[in-house]
Design an enzyme around this catalytic site. Structure first.
Site, PDB file in Angstrom:
ATOM      1  N   ASP A 116       1.774 -10.661  14.772  1.00 20.43           N
ATOM      2  CA  ASP A 116       1.851 -11.667  13.705  1.00 20.43           C
ATOM      3  C   ASP A 116       3.273 -11.694  13.152  1.00 20.43           C
ATOM      4  O   ASP A 116       4.125 -10.913  13.570  1.00 20.43           O
ATOM      5  CB  ASP A 116       0.837 -11.350  12.593  1.00 20.43           C
ATOM      6  N   HIS A 120      -0.985  -9.152  22.544  1.00 22.56           N
ATOM      7  CA  HIS A 120      -1.269 -10.072  21.447  1.00 22.56           C
ATOM      8  C   HIS A 120       0.026 -10.185  20.642  1.00 22.56           C
ATOM      9  O   HIS A 120       0.294  -9.373  19.751  1.00 22.56           O
ATOM     10  CB  HIS A 120      -2.403  -9.525  20.576  1.00 22.56           C
ATOM     11  N   ASP A 127      -6.520  -6.113  28.954  1.00 20.53           N
ATOM     12  CA  ASP A 127      -5.173  -6.683  28.838  1.00 20.53           C
ATOM     13  C   ASP A 127      -5.287  -8.192  28.644  1.00 20.53           C
ATOM     14  O   ASP A 127      -5.106  -8.969  29.572  1.00 20.53           O
ATOM     15  CB  ASP A 127      -4.362  -6.352  30.105  1.00 20.53           C
ATOM     16  N   GLU A 176      -2.503  -5.449  20.791  1.00 21.51           N
ATOM     17  CA  GLU A 176      -1.394  -5.981  20.010  1.00 21.51           C
ATOM     18  C   GLU A 176      -0.215  -5.016  20.156  1.00 21.51           C
ATOM     19  O   GLU A 176      -0.321  -3.978  20.830  1.00 21.51           O
ATOM     20  CB  GLU A 176      -1.802  -6.136  18.530  1.00 21.51           C
TER      21      GLU A 176
HETATM   22  O1  G3I Z   1      -9.940   5.725   8.938  1.00 23.38           O
HETATM   23  C1  G3I Z   1     -11.037   5.366   9.734  1.00 23.38           C
HETATM   24  C2  G3I Z   1     -11.764   6.560  10.247  1.00 23.38           C
HETATM   25  O2  G3I Z   1     -12.329   7.258   9.190  1.00 23.38           O
HETATM   26  C3  G3I Z   1     -12.848   6.107  11.207  1.00 23.38           C
HETATM   27  O3  G3I Z   1     -13.464   7.214  11.784  1.00 23.38           O
HETATM   28  C4  G3I Z   1     -12.236   5.238  12.297  1.00 23.38           C
HETATM   29  C5  G3I Z   1     -13.321   4.649  13.219  1.00 23.38           C
HETATM   30  O4  G3I Z   1     -13.789   3.431  12.771  1.00 23.38           O
HETATM   31  O5  G3I Z   1     -11.559   4.171  11.730  1.00 23.38           O
HETATM   32  C6  G3I Z   1     -10.503   4.539  10.876  1.00 23.38           C
HETATM   33  O6  G3I Z   1      -9.997   3.398  10.288  1.00 23.38           O
HETATM   34  C7  G3I Z   1      -9.259   2.514  11.073  1.00 23.38           C
HETATM   35  C8  G3I Z   1      -7.955   2.256  10.357  1.00 23.38           C
HETATM   36  O7  G3I Z   1      -7.225   1.324  11.087  1.00 23.38           O
HETATM   37  C9  G3I Z   1      -7.136   3.527  10.159  1.00 23.38           C
HETATM   38  O8  G3I Z   1      -6.354   3.823  11.242  1.00 23.38           O
HETATM   39  C10 G3I Z   1     -10.026   1.238  11.223  1.00 23.38           C
HETATM   40  O9  G3I Z   1     -11.221   1.444  11.986  1.00 23.38           O
HETATM   41  C11 G3I Z   1      -9.197   0.178  11.874  1.00 23.38           C
HETATM   42  O10 G3I Z   1      -9.846  -1.067  11.818  1.00 23.38           O
HETATM   43  C12 G3I Z   1      -7.855   0.068  11.184  1.00 23.38           C
HETATM   44  O11 G3I Z   1      -7.032  -0.706  12.025  1.00 23.38           O
HETATM   45  C13 G3I Z   1      -5.838  -1.209  11.466  1.00 23.38           C
HETATM   46  C14 G3I Z   1      -5.856  -2.732  11.562  1.00 23.38           C
HETATM   47  O12 G3I Z   1      -4.623  -3.248  11.133  1.00 23.38           O
HETATM   48  C15 G3I Z   1      -6.964  -3.356  10.751  1.00 23.38           C
HETATM   49  O13 G3I Z   1      -6.836  -3.052   9.413  1.00 23.38           O
HETATM   50  C16 G3I Z   1      -4.695  -0.667  12.300  1.00 23.38           C
HETATM   51  O14 G3I Z   1      -4.564   0.733  12.113  1.00 23.38           O
HETATM   52  C17 G3I Z   1      -3.391  -1.352  11.911  1.00 23.38           C
HETATM   53  O15 G3I Z   1      -2.402  -0.956  12.809  1.00 23.38           O
HETATM   54  C18 G3I Z   1      -3.558  -2.859  11.957  1.00 23.38           C
HETATM   55  O16 G3I Z   1      -2.402  -3.440  11.486  1.00 23.38           O
HETATM   56  C19 G3I Z   1      -2.181  -4.803  11.788  1.00 23.38           C
HETATM   57  C20 G3I Z   1      -1.735  -5.453  10.498  1.00 23.38           C
HETATM   58  O17 G3I Z   1      -2.812  -5.454   9.588  1.00 23.38           O
HETATM   59  C21 G3I Z   1      -1.210  -6.852  10.724  1.00 23.38           C
HETATM   60  N1  G3I Z   1      -0.192  -6.866  11.743  1.00 23.38           N
HETATM   61  C22 G3I Z   1      -0.644  -6.325  13.007  1.00 23.38           C
HETATM   62  C23 G3I Z   1      -1.103  -4.907  12.856  1.00 23.38           C
HETATM   63  C24 G3I Z   1      -1.534  -4.309  14.186  1.00 23.38           C
HETATM   64  O18 G3I Z   1      -2.729  -4.783  14.662  1.00 23.38           O
HETATM   65  O1  9MR Z   2      -2.715 -12.180  15.079  1.00 17.69           O
HETATM   66  C1  9MR Z   2      -3.333 -11.421  14.075  1.00 17.69           C
HETATM   67  C2  9MR Z   2      -3.039  -9.952  14.301  1.00 17.69           C
HETATM   68  O2  9MR Z   2      -1.676  -9.721  14.126  1.00 17.69           O
HETATM   69  C3  9MR Z   2      -3.856  -9.096  13.377  1.00 17.69           C
HETATM   70  O3  9MR Z   2      -3.752  -7.742  13.766  1.00 17.69           O
HETATM   71  C4  9MR Z   2      -5.294  -9.514  13.387  1.00 17.69           C
HETATM   72  C5  9MR Z   2      -6.115  -8.749  12.380  1.00 17.69           C
HETATM   73  O4  9MR Z   2      -5.635  -8.991  11.093  1.00 17.69           O
HETATM   74  O5  9MR Z   2      -5.439 -10.873  13.125  1.00 17.69           O
HETATM   75  C6  9MR Z   2      -4.792 -11.695  14.075  1.00 17.69           C
HETATM   76  O6  9MR Z   2      -4.976 -13.037  13.738  1.00 17.69           O
HETATM   77  C7  9MR Z   2      -6.246 -13.598  13.993  1.00 17.69           C
HETATM   78  C8  9MR Z   2      -6.936 -13.850  12.673  1.00 17.69           C
HETATM   79  O7  9MR Z   2      -7.149 -12.666  11.971  1.00 17.69           O
HETATM   80  C9  9MR Z   2      -8.240 -14.591  12.896  1.00 17.69           C
HETATM   81  N1  9MR Z   2      -7.995 -15.793  13.631  1.00 17.69           N
HETATM   82  C10 9MR Z   2      -7.387 -15.580  14.946  1.00 17.69           C
HETATM   83  C11 9MR Z   2      -6.052 -14.906  14.754  1.00 17.69           C
HETATM   84  C12 9MR Z   2      -5.312 -14.741  16.072  1.00 17.69           C
HETATM   85  O8  9MR Z   2      -6.088 -14.287  17.103  1.00 17.69           O
END
Ligand code: G3I
Ligand code: 9MR
Ligand code: ZN
Length: 556
Positions: free
Chosen positions: A148, A474, A519, A528
């Protein structure tokens, strides 16, 4: 299917070399480019492990140390070709680093350096302050976070931290030239890695409010469609100050001060001043100021359970930068609160010891790195050193439980599992340094083998590196730029048993953790990329190349 999984990029001559087979072939053979057998051996049965779900056999070919391109063959099947060479990972290091350049936001890209991956200037309009009727703010610059276009303070701080602690521990990183624009400072030209980190530091200065508090993120209200960054014209918003963002900035600026002071006194002073301003804000706001997306906002949240680890990191980093006891006292107090919190926390968002965690949320381990660098003789630092050693031993015990020598357990295969692994490899690298031992190197190198293809997906999780490197991250620009291949060096988030996006849900939820991967560019929860998935790889690879056994360097 009979498969032979190897590190598709290659192996360092002196390292332990494994190939993993999912069938009983008995004998195996390694052949060179001409198909000539150069080594043969017996693949030992390991058995079935929980993380790969495969009944595996391990072929070891350590004795092969001659530079060349090889394949492992057994039972009529062959692996992909890989190299054995002291320089096997040199391009990888450059490509991992160059990704930050391609991810630059604003007007900092130059076709001369970005080539076909150039994008026009983006996100140049000033940002509104969400929920306030105050003047708009210029926050241009920095790096896009990931697939993103958001820019998030805590994520940015942690990515810079991995790079800059890397520089502090492994100074050879300063010699990696990878073709980005040069930046001249008061006392000469910045090494490339510092020129790049400065891009994000300069952006983070703008994220600090007059009162010292730091806005949690700057993004549009919702994620953009799949478009180029320059086509994203939605309004930008600064979202509320959080104590996590403010503490992380206090910490990373103090760390940056210790490095940039050798290049430019005025710039370093500016860093320290901003760090102190953030720290003062923390002192006047002792209660946690947590962050949650306000209604109507759907971009990344980066929410955390507590802000103690962030405040601990800030105190440790300022102690290391200034030598002042006041910060050590604060670090001790935070240590106690975090240990206390940790003992009672209902939801534990990480495995292992919290004082070794170096992720985007749990950052106490980064504070620990500052204490280790400071090298004081006190109870706090002793306890931190011990945490790294015991955590490293826990990880090595994990590695013995599967045929891949991988220090991960089932619970580690979450969103961004490849970073879980890389953080573990960072811990092992630090433990190795502390104990002046190379006993952790094999598990570190197996982590690299796994990331580069020695896994049951037969996939290298770094674009452009390995015959079966993943190709569909992604990542918005890659999805729409019309170029076949993504730029090289991007680390995928990797397998995630959570299967948290629509496309990932097509995967059988009972698949072994290592197989919860696809992939596909839709799979943001599996495939991503982010700045903080590349940054720990730089740290770990620096350890391997500059201090590990690969080049005969000694541990110091
Ligand atoms: O902490 C829990 C743990 O207790 C549990 O056992 C485990 C299994 O479900 O999950 C752990 O939490 C996870 C958390 O990350 C901590 O690492 C969540 O499931 C998981 O959904 C969460 O994922 C994060 C994701 O955003 C959604 O919030 C990723 O780490 C994080 O890298 C990702 O970040 C996104 C940004 O929001 C937007 N930009 C892209 C980026 C990468 O995808
Ligand atoms: O592209 C977005 C990615 O960077 C984030 O990790 C993810 C979760 O927040 O969301 C992706 O964006 C999606 C959005 O949340 C829902 N509509 C589709 C978007 C792209 O696939
Ligand atoms: Zn941009």
């Amino acid at each position: 299917m009979n498969s032979i999984w190897v590190n598709q990029v290659g192996y360092l001559p002196g390292s332990k070399k494994r190939a993993i087979l999912n069938f009983d072939a008995g004998e195996f053979e390694v052949t060179d480019e001409d198909g000539k057998a150069v080594l043969s051996g017996h693949a030992e049965h390991f058995g079935t492990d929980e993380i790969s779900g495969e009944d595996v056999y391990v072929a070891v070919f350590d004795e092969l140390q001659t530079d060349g391109v090889y394949r492992v063959n057994a039972g009529g099947s062959s692996s992909v070709a890989f190299r054995i060479s002291a320089g096997a990972y040199d391009t990888l290091m450059k490509d991992l680093l160059k990704c930050f350049y391609y991810l630059r936001c604003g007007d900092a890209l130059d076709p001369k350096y970005a080539g076909e991956y150039y994008h026009a200037p983006c996100h140049l309009s000033p940002a509104k302050v969400f929920g306030e009727d105050s003047p708009e703010v210029d926050v241009t610059g920095g790096w896009h976070d990931a697939g993103d276009f958001g820019r998030y303070s805590t994520a940015g701080a942690v990515a810079i931290a991995h790079l800059l602690y890397g520089v502090r521990f492994f100074a050879d990183l300063l010699n990696v030239d990878y073709d980005i624009p040069k930046v001249d400072m008061e006392r000469g030209t910045l090494p490339d890695i510092l020129a790049e980190a400065k891009v994000e530091l300069d952006f983070l200065f703008k994220m600090q409010r007059e009162d010292g508090g730091v806005w949690h993120k700057v993004t549009t209200l919702r994620h953009a469609d799949f478009i180029m960054p320059e086509d994203d014209h939605d309004d930008l918003y600064l979202f509320p100050v959080s104590s996590m963002a403010t503490a992380d900035i206090a910490a990373v600026f103090a760390l940056a001060y210790t490095i940039y002071k050798d290049y430019d006194a005025a710039y370093a002073d500016k860093l320290l001043e901003a760090s102190l301003k953030a720290y003062t804000w923390l002192e006047t706001h002792p209660e946690p100021l947590m962050f949650r997306n306000p209604p109507g906002n759907g971009t990344g949240e980066y929410s955390e359970d507590e802000d103690i680890s962030n405040r601990f990191w800030a105190a440790c980093s300022l102690h290391e930068a200034t030598g002042e006891d006041k910060y050590l006292k604060d670090a001790c107090a935070r240590y106690k609160s975090l240990a206390d919190y940790d003992a009672h926390a209902a939801r534990k968002g990480y495995q292992g010891n919290v004082f070794t965690c170096m992720g985007w949320a749990e950052v106490a381990g980064l504070g620990s790195l500052s204490l280790i660098l400071k090298d004081d003789n006190n109870a706090l630092t002793d306890s931190i050193r011990q945490s790294f050693i015991s955590e490293a031993d826990r990880l090595c015990a994990n590695a013995r439980k599967n045929g891949f020598n991988l220090c991960m357990a089932r619970e580690d295969f979450i969103w961004g599992s490849n970073m879980e692994l890389l953080k573990y490899m960072m811990i092992l690298a630090i433990a190795g340094r502390l104990d002046k031992t190379d006993k952790y190197n094999d598990v570190i190198l197996s982590g690299i083998d796994y990331l580069l293809g020695m896994n049951s997906m037969d996939t290298s999780y770094v674009t452009g590196h390995g015959e079966h490197a993943y190709k569909n991250p992604h990542l918005r620009p890659t999805a729409v730029d019309g170029i076949d291949e993504p730029w090289p060096g991007l680390v995928s988030g990797g397998p995630n048993t959570g299967l948290q996006d629509a496309r990932a849900k097509a995967i059988d939820p009972d698949s072994a953790p290592m197989k919860c991967y696809l992939d596909h560019e839709d799979c943001y929860s599996l495939n991503e990329i982010t700045i903080y998935w590349n940054s720990p790889f730089v740290f770990v690879l620096a350890y391997v190349l500059y201090l590990g056994t690969g080049r005969g360097n000694t541990l110091g």
